[in-house]
Design a protein around this motif. Structure first.
Motif, PDB file in Angstrom:
ATOM      1  N   GLU A 100     -66.391  14.506  29.448  1.00  0.00           N
ATOM      2  CA  GLU A 100     -65.509  15.015  30.494  1.00  0.00           C
ATOM      3  C   GLU A 100     -66.253  15.271  31.800  1.00  0.00           C
ATOM      4  O   GLU A 100     -65.653  15.229  32.874  1.00  0.00           O
ATOM      5  CB  GLU A 100     -64.810  16.297  30.031  1.00  0.00           C
ATOM      6  N   GLU A 150     -64.210   8.573  31.983  1.00  0.00           N
ATOM      7  CA  GLU A 150     -63.137   8.482  30.994  1.00  0.00           C
ATOM      8  C   GLU A 150     -61.954   7.688  31.557  1.00  0.00           C
ATOM      9  O   GLU A 150     -61.344   6.885  30.855  1.00  0.00           O
ATOM     10  CB  GLU A 150     -62.683   9.885  30.587  1.00  0.00           C
ATOM     11  N   SER A 204     -59.074  15.060  28.326  1.00  0.00           N
ATOM     12  CA  SER A 204     -59.736  13.789  28.005  1.00  0.00           C
ATOM     13  C   SER A 204     -58.739  12.759  27.486  1.00  0.00           C
ATOM     14  O   SER A 204     -58.815  11.574  27.839  1.00  0.00           O
ATOM     15  CB  SER A 204     -60.845  14.018  26.974  1.00  0.00           C
TER      16      SER A 204
END
Length: 233
Positions: A52, A67, A119
């Motif tokens: 993250e 991500e 996430s």
């Protein structure tokens, strides 16, 4: 030459090479990131790792891009979700990255739950295959430090609370397995011991620590733990 595979878990087979994405969104643009992912995937790599806090160096303006790029690549290439194994990480207490949950201040259940949901949104996925604690919620020498300083011990969130939060996420289908990163032999064994109680589904299956020609800390303590606990290395 095909990249060899091994079983990370009974129902997860991964390539022995894992592509890290901490440069995606900083040193690598979106087109460059897609090119790297294409090359890796076409070469037989199905295992991709993010976090993250990535990319690094960490900045509020770019946090989460790694991500995001990974999720956009999977979507744009129409890759079936079960063809890739996604690993990402929740940030431990820092105090520096104030843009991530005020520090983040700790790895309590609220922080873990919020990090997982964020996430999943960035990855555009319903689940994460391997969810890792990026660094411990307690003082340990890391990121270049080599000696333990007992005067720096601070109050930490219990192993029980962390595992309870991760176990709930597994039960909800948000993550499949958990792993550790930048962890010590004590921490690994403590997580395993606590999981034997009420959190059997949250038994850690991997450790992602620094290991290279100059950093051989794994060989002096963690290797024994991994050998006896049947981790592959």
């Amino acid at each position: 030459m095909a990249v060899p595979l091994f079983n990370l878990a009974p129902d997860i087979t991964v390539s022995r090479l894992c592509l890290g994405t901490m440069t995606f969104g900083e040193q690598n643009s979106l087109p460059q990131s897609f090119e790297l992912l294409d090359k890796a995937f076409d070469s037989g790599i199905n295992f991709f790792d993010s976090a993250e806090m990535y990319p690094v160096p960490q900045r509020s303006q770019t946090q989460g891009r790694s991500e995001e790029y990974l999720g956009r690549w999977i979507r744009s290439r129409n890759i079936p979700r079960d063809r890739v194994v996604l690993a990402t990480k929740v940030s431990g207490p820092s105090g520096q990255m104030t843009w991530i949950r005020n520090g983040p201040e700790s790895l309590d259940s609220r922080n873990i739950a919020e990090a997982i949901d964020n996430s999943l949104r960035r990855l555009q996925s319903d689940y994460i295959d391997l969810y890792q604690v990026h660094w411990p919620d307690r003082y340990v020498p890391m990121f270049g430090e080599t000696e333990y300083d007992q005067s720096r011990i601070y109050s930490s969130v219990s192993f029980e609370e962390q595992l309870a939060a991760l176990d709930r996420a597994i039960g909800a289908g948000k993550i499949r397995y958990i792993g550790l990163s930048n962890e010590t032999p004590y921490g690994l064994m403590k997580f395993l011991h606590v999981a034997e109680g009420d959190f059997g589904n949250a038994r850690t299956i991997s450790v992602q620590n620094c290991y290279n020609l100059l950093c051989r800390n794994f060989d002096s303590g963690m290797a024994e733990c991994c050998h006896h606990e049947r981790y592959q290395f």
